[in-house]
Design an enzyme around this catalytic site. Structure first.
Site, mmCIF file in Angstrom:
data_model
loop_
_atom_site.group_PDB
_atom_site.id
_atom_site.type_symbol
_atom_site.label_atom_id
_atom_site.label_comp_id
_atom_site.label_asym_id
_atom_site.label_seq_id
_atom_site.Cartn_x
_atom_site.Cartn_y
_atom_site.Cartn_z
ATOM 1 N N ASP A 51 69.448 29.768 11.735
ATOM 2 C CA ASP A 51 70.245 29.404 10.566
ATOM 3 C C ASP A 51 69.355 29.230 9.346
ATOM 4 O OD1 ASP A 51 72.650 29.408 11.942
ATOM 5 O OD2 ASP A 51 72.591 27.266 12.396
ATOM 6 N N TYR A 79 63.420 23.813 20.789
ATOM 7 C CA TYR A 79 63.643 23.345 19.424
ATOM 8 C C TYR A 79 63.207 21.890 19.294
ATOM 9 C CZ TYR A 79 66.887 27.328 19.020
ATOM 10 O OH TYR A 79 67.452 28.588 19.019
ATOM 11 N N ASP A 93 76.028 20.280 10.500
ATOM 12 C CA ASP A 93 74.689 20.162 9.916
ATOM 13 C C ASP A 93 74.845 19.870 8.430
ATOM 14 O OD1 ASP A 93 75.415 22.594 8.757
ATOM 15 O OD2 ASP A 93 73.823 23.769 9.702
ATOM 16 N N ARG A 185 73.429 22.442 16.723
ATOM 17 C CA ARG A 185 74.390 21.714 15.877
ATOM 18 C C ARG A 185 75.495 21.092 16.723
ATOM 19 N NH1 ARG A 185 76.947 25.568 11.949
ATOM 20 N NH2 ARG A 185 76.131 27.290 13.175
#
Length: 232
Positions: A51, A79, A93, A185
């Site tokens: 993203d 992540y 987010d 997310r």
């Protein structure tokens, strides 16, 4: 590297800058290769979208190695980032504004840690409505931006590890290893629900894809420094 190296195929690791789309970075790398080596046409593609509000590891393949993209997309990913508790957003987010707030007064380290096991292993996850997944030929975010209701089906994903690395409510930092198709997310949103306080993803960085590591990645500047003509 030579022009033939790029045509025969390279797997290039990049640290995607904040607010760049994955597509923009691919386009920039393709342009740099073409301009610096005088190549009229070359295939360049990425192996898994990040993203715009995320940074970190993006694998870019050139030439004949673009055939490896599907294989690379299937690798487990790692992540790190931050969940902010006490508020939800429609996009899960910071792409959209906070739409609902919740108390965080009841939260303790124990409550937060005890919520983790339910997210380990194979789980069902609902993708965010603000995502590029398609439903009836349209991207989900197209429905979301028009305020249209749409039924989203859950998807099975796998999370092999999930830990909190810093707790400073309303912020918690995390590290997660997960399968292709996992939305961090959505993990943020669901984690907030699990601890009776909304949450959204406030920062995200991809650190590993399979055995590929962000520590070995180019920045745009360091990649440009390897090119013969120095055209940036």
């Amino acid at each position: 590297m030579t022009d033939e190296d790029f045509k025969n195929g390279q797997v290039l690791l990049f640290d995607k800058p904040l607010e760049w789309t994955s597509f923009q970075l691919v386009n920039k790398v393709r342009w740099l290769i073409r301009q610096n080596y005088g190549i009229k046409k070359i295939k360049v593609g990425h192996a898994g979208t990040l993203d715009p509000l995320a940074t970190g590891l993006l694998i870019i393949c050139t030439g004949k190695f673009t055939k490896r993209i599907q294989e690379l997309q299937g690798l487990e990913k790692e992540y790190t980032g931050t969940f902010t508790l006490g508020g939800t957003t429609p996009s899960y987010d910071l792409e959209t504004e906070i739409d609902e707030t919740f108390s965080t007064d009841h939260l303790s380290e124990e409550i937060l840690e005890n919520a983790i096991p339910q997210f380990l292993g194979e789980i069902e996850q609902y993708p965010p409505i603000f995502s590029a997944l398609k439903k009836d030929g349209k991207r989900l975010y197209e429905y979301a931006r028009k305020g249209e209701e749409v039924k989203i089906d859950p998807r099975k994903v796998s999370i092999s590890s999930f830990s909190l690395t810093r707790i400073n409510v309303p912020e918690v930092d995390f590290r997660v290893r997960c399968s292709k198709g996992t939305y961090i997310r959505s993990l943020a949103h669901d984690f907030g629900k699990a601890v009776d306080s909304g949450a959204h993803l406030s920062s995200l960085r991809r650190t590993k894809i399979g055995d590929y590591n962000i520590d070995d990645a180019y920045t745009l500047d360091s990649f440009i420094a390897t090119l013969p003509e120095g055209i940036s």
